[in-house]
Scaffold this active site. Sequence first.
Site, PDB file in Angstrom:
ATOM      1  N   GLU A 120       0.849  -1.187   0.000  1.00 42.83           N
ATOM      2  CA  GLU A 120       0.000   0.000   0.000  1.00 42.83           C
ATOM      3  C   GLU A 120       0.886   1.240   0.000  1.00 42.83           C
ATOM      4  OE1 GLU A 120      -3.353   0.294   0.078  1.00 42.83           O
ATOM      5  OE2 GLU A 120      -4.109  -1.673   0.707  1.00 42.83           O
ATOM      6  N   HIS A 159      -4.009  -3.034  -8.002  1.00 41.88           N
ATOM      7  CA  HIS A 159      -5.300  -3.520  -7.516  1.00 41.88           C
ATOM      8  C   HIS A 159      -6.385  -3.290  -8.566  1.00 41.88           C
ATOM      9  CE1 HIS A 159      -8.043  -3.834  -3.695  1.00 41.88           C
ATOM     10  NE2 HIS A 159      -8.061  -4.929  -4.416  1.00 41.88           N
ATOM     11  N   ASP A 169      -7.321   1.738  -7.475  1.00 40.22           N
ATOM     12  CA  ASP A 169      -5.975   2.074  -7.017  1.00 40.22           C
ATOM     13  C   ASP A 169      -4.922   1.164  -7.656  1.00 40.22           C
ATOM     14  OD1 ASP A 169      -7.244   0.000  -5.344  1.00 40.22           O
ATOM     15  OD2 ASP A 169      -5.422   0.076  -4.130  1.00 40.22           O
TER      16      ASP A 169
HETATM   17 ZN    ZN Z   1      -6.211  -1.625  -3.114  1.00 44.38          ZN
END
Ligand code: ZN
Length: 186
Positions: A120, A159, A169
Site C-alpha cells: 500500500e 489492484h 488504485d
Molecule cells: Zn487496493
Amino acid sequence: MSSFLVSHDHWLSPARRSPSPHFNTRPDVNDISLLVIHNISLPPGQFGGSYVEDFFLGNLTSTAHPFFDEIRDVQVSSHLFIRRDGEVVQFVPFNGRAWHAGQSCFCGRENCNDFSIGIELEGTDTLAYTNEQYRALKGVTEALVKRYPAITPDRITGHEHIAPGRKTDPGSAFDWTRYIQSLNNV
Ligand SMILES: [Zn+2]
C-alpha cells in the site's frame, strides 16, 4: 544494489514492524508469485498520522471521523505500507496471507491474496506519489524479487487491474513506467 533485505522469517529490513492480526495461512506457502500495488489514505486524501496503521491493526476509532464509521467492520491488511516520506511499515510476514486484494483475478486465477504480496502506498488515485515513495518501492521490490523469484516483472500489477470495476488504485497518478524502468536485476 538494494538496501532492503528479506530475512529468513519473511520480514523486511529496514522496515518498522507493526504486526497485524488480519492475516491467515496461504494455501501454498511456497507460492508467492504476484506483487500488487495499492493506495490508501485515511481519511481519504489526508496523509500522516496513525489512522491507516490503526485500521490495519483493527484499532481504528470509529468515532474519530464520519468515514471511519463506514469501515468499522472491515478487516483488511497489507504486507507493507509506504508512507509519503518513504517510511516502510510491515504488518504481515510475507509467508502469511494478508487481506489486501479481496475478490480478484490475475490471468484467470482468482483469490490473489493466496499467492500475492500487497504493498500500500499512502496516497490517492490522482495525486502524484512522492520521490521518497518511488525510491522505497524500488528498493523493496528488488529485495522481494530476489527472495521470491516467481515475482517476475509481468507479475507486478495494480489492484485496479485485478479487481476492475471494483477498485481504482493505485490510479492514474501512479507512474508505472517510472517504477518498472527503475528496477535493477528484476
Ligand atoms: Zn487496493
